[in-house]
Design an enzyme around this catalytic site. Structure first.
Site, PDB file in Angstrom:
ATOM      1  N   VAL A 104     -17.031   9.711  34.424  1.00 44.76           N
ATOM      2  CA  VAL A 104     -16.187   9.878  35.355  1.00 44.76           C
ATOM      3  C   VAL A 104     -16.255  11.339  35.638  1.00 44.76           C
ATOM      4  O   VAL A 104     -16.563  11.632  36.738  1.00 44.76           O
ATOM      5  CB  VAL A 104     -14.568   9.746  34.802  1.00 44.76           C
TER       6      VAL A 104
ATOM      7  N   ASP B 206     -17.865  20.482  28.646  1.00 46.53           N
ATOM      8  CA  ASP B 206     -17.939  19.426  27.760  1.00 46.53           C
ATOM      9  C   ASP B 206     -18.042  19.990  26.355  1.00 46.53           C
ATOM     10  O   ASP B 206     -18.616  21.048  26.108  1.00 46.53           O
ATOM     11  CB  ASP B 206     -18.818  18.541  27.997  1.00 46.53           C
TER      12      ASP B 206
ATOM     13  N   ARG C 138     -24.668  17.545  25.058  1.00 44.46           N
ATOM     14  CA  ARG C 138     -24.564  16.860  26.558  1.00 44.46           C
ATOM     15  C   ARG C 138     -24.825  18.084  27.585  1.00 44.46           C
ATOM     16  O   ARG C 138     -25.532  17.866  28.562  1.00 44.46           O
ATOM     17  CB  ARG C 138     -23.207  16.610  26.891  1.00 44.46           C
TER      18      ARG C 138
ATOM     19  N   THR D 196      -9.222   8.169  27.697  1.00 47.60           N
ATOM     20  CA  THR D 196      -7.943   7.674  27.019  1.00 47.60           C
ATOM     21  C   THR D 196      -8.231   6.315  26.112  1.00 47.60           C
ATOM     22  O   THR D 196      -7.943   5.226  26.820  1.00 47.60           O
ATOM     23  CB  THR D 196      -6.873   7.749  28.209  1.00 47.60           C
TER      24      THR D 196
ATOM     25  N   THR E  70      -6.688   7.778  32.906  1.00 45.68           N
ATOM     26  CA  THR E  70      -5.799   6.798  32.977  1.00 45.68           C
ATOM     27  C   THR E  70      -4.649   6.862  31.961  1.00 45.68           C
ATOM     28  O   THR E  70      -5.126   6.880  30.625  1.00 45.68           O
ATOM     29  CB  THR E  70      -6.593   5.296  32.836  1.00 45.68           C
TER      30      THR E  70
ATOM     31  N   CYS F  80     -11.846   0.627  30.714  1.00 50.16           N
ATOM     32  CA  CYS F  80     -10.653   0.478  31.556  1.00 50.16           C
ATOM     33  C   CYS F  80      -9.823  -0.901  31.226  1.00 50.16           C
ATOM     34  O   CYS F  80      -8.747  -1.188  30.801  1.00 50.16           O
ATOM     35  CB  CYS F  80     -10.960   0.491  32.921  1.00 50.16           C
TER      36      CYS F  80
ATOM     37  N   ARG G 216     -18.801   1.555  25.629  1.00 51.06           N
ATOM     38  CA  ARG G 216     -17.303   1.616  25.294  1.00 51.06           C
ATOM     39  C   ARG G 216     -16.775   0.392  25.408  1.00 51.06           C
ATOM     40  O   ARG G 216     -16.621  -0.273  26.118  1.00 51.06           O
ATOM     41  CB  ARG G 216     -16.786   2.710  26.306  1.00 51.06           C
TER      42      ARG G 216
END
Length: 426
Positions: free
Chosen positions: A18, A36, A41, A87, A122, A262, A333
């Site tokens: 995202v 980050d 990364r 989240t 979220t 999600c 994920r």
């Protein structure tokens, strides 16, 4: 307090699927820090490479005003902070707000009077103002809506989708005061080609996000339940869906394993909040039970078919094609392929997992699964096509059958293999 876009100095907190695409777009117009906590990364991005494959090296280079950092000191010059941390849910399927809380605690150390923090992660309705903002107030001398302000603009990133990207997906925005709502909306509108939709409050924007994926989850749960019924009736589910799909308003959902960051997670945020206010959600949790149980159903179907074919279950060689939660992206994920893997291991089967999209080190780190470099020829009693990667869809019948022993079972979860050689379809 500033209200001019030209004054914006943006920091994106969290550079995953995202955060990075958003940071790159803002970095084309505004001074932007991509932050980050993972130093590896940051090093990768400074070298012009994104392991998620969401942003190309050329796109990284085109972001003229961006810099990347893992040092909190780099954030102090910013005045707009956009939080895009994960989240997840915990092992009890309860919301894990730890990343959001830690991000908010960190921002409390660098924010100044007049700054704005915008959350994209979220959450359940109310989380921004009930959980995140108090962390900033507690760990700073700032007072909400007096010294600093907030917004919420839910992410709508679809990993692996090169058609629907951050700039051409309409963006929902909101703010903690009417003036801040206008400013946040203008800020996003300056980079989002598809336009924006200003919600009436932060809670409305939070709720809108969480029901988007809850609706999809329930629709897939319905199709999964129908697939179970049709399988018991000996009817091909795909043929039924094709026939029903000839009606103009029939929704084109397909059965499958519901994973990812999600759809398989967000409904639990909504049900958590519902239960907290004394309401027990029935339909949403029923859908979750169906979808969470599909891995067990898949393995049960496979073992029953193997038994009917007089194939040995104990010690059988099984190949699982795909580990990611969706096709043509490296995102693992919350992938439900892991549940299939674990169920197969419960039957003492020898399970190989092959996925050319996944970093082998990540598979070991996240799930303790060692990917194979190439499937073995004439080795497998059963093959499960679990993900519709383009490499798998291109396989000929001969290439598929080259993987199996003479007596075998081929299970196609994604309707990508020629039905003539497939033994089971979901």
């Amino acid at each position: 307090m500033f209200y001019e876009l030209n004054d914006a100095k943006i920091a994106i907190i969290g550079l995953g699927y995202v955060g990075l695409p958003l940071a790159v777009e803002f970095g084309k117009k505004y001074p932007t820090v991509g932050f980050d906590i993972n130093s590896k990364r940051i090093e990768e991005l400074n070298q012009g490479h994104d392991f998620t494959l969401e942003v190309s090296s050329e796109e990284l280079a085109d972001s003229e005003f961006i810099s990347y950092a893992h040092d909190i000191e780099a954030l102090k010059e910013s005045n707009i902070y956009i939080v895009t941390v994960p989240t997840p849910i915990d092992e009890h399927k309860q919301p894990d707000l730890t990343p959001l809380i830690k991000a908010s605690e960190m921002l409390a150390k660098v924010m100044s009077r007049g700054d704005i923090v915008i959350y994209e992660s979220t959450v359940y309705p109310g989380a921004t103002e009930e959980v995140c903002i108090p962390q900033i107030e507690k760990n700073s001398s700032l007072i909400f809506n007096q010294d600093f302000y907030a917004g919420y603009s839910p992410e709508r990133i679809n990993p692996g989708d090169k058609e629907h990207r951050v700039t051409n997906i309409l963006k929902v925005t909101s703010g903690s005061t009417p003036e801040i709502a206008d400013f946040v909306d203008s800020l996003y509108a300056s980079i989002i080609i598809a336009g924006t939709y200003k919600a009436s409050s932060i809670q409305v924007a939070e709720a809108a996000k969480v029901i988007e994926n809850t609706q999809r989850d329930l629709n897939i749960a319905l199709i999964n339940e129908l697939a179970v019924i049709f399988n018991k009736l000996g009817i091909d589910t795909e043929e039924v869906l094709k026939a029903a799909g000839t009606k103009w308003n029939f929704l084109p959902f397909r059965p499958g394993l519901v994973g990812g960051h999600c759809i398989g997670v967000d409904p639990y945020y909504l049900t958590h909040k519902a239960q907290a206010i004394g309401y027990n959600p029935e339909v949403i949790l029923a859908g979750r039970r169906i979808n969470d149980g599909m891995a067990t159903y898949v393995v049960t179907q496979l073992t029953k078919t193997m038994i009917k074919r007089k194939l040995q279950i104990n010690g059988a060689n099984v190949l699982v094609m795909g580990l990611t939660f969706k096709e043509n992206c490296p995102d693992v994920r919350n992938t439900k392929i892991v549940d299939v893997f674990n169920e197969l291991k419960e039957y003492n089967m020898n399970v190989d997992v092959y996925d050319p999209w996944v970093d082998p080190e990540e598979a070991v780190h996240e799930y303790n699964i060692e990917l194979i470099k190439q499937p073995k020829a004439k080795h497998y009693d059963a093959v499960i096509f679990a993900v519709a990667h383009k490499q798998f869809k291109k396989m000929s019948n001969n290439e598929v059958l080259e993987l199996t022993k003479s007596e075998h079972v081929i299970y196609d979860l994604k309707y990508i293999i020629d039905p003539e050689i497939v033994d089971i379809r979901l």
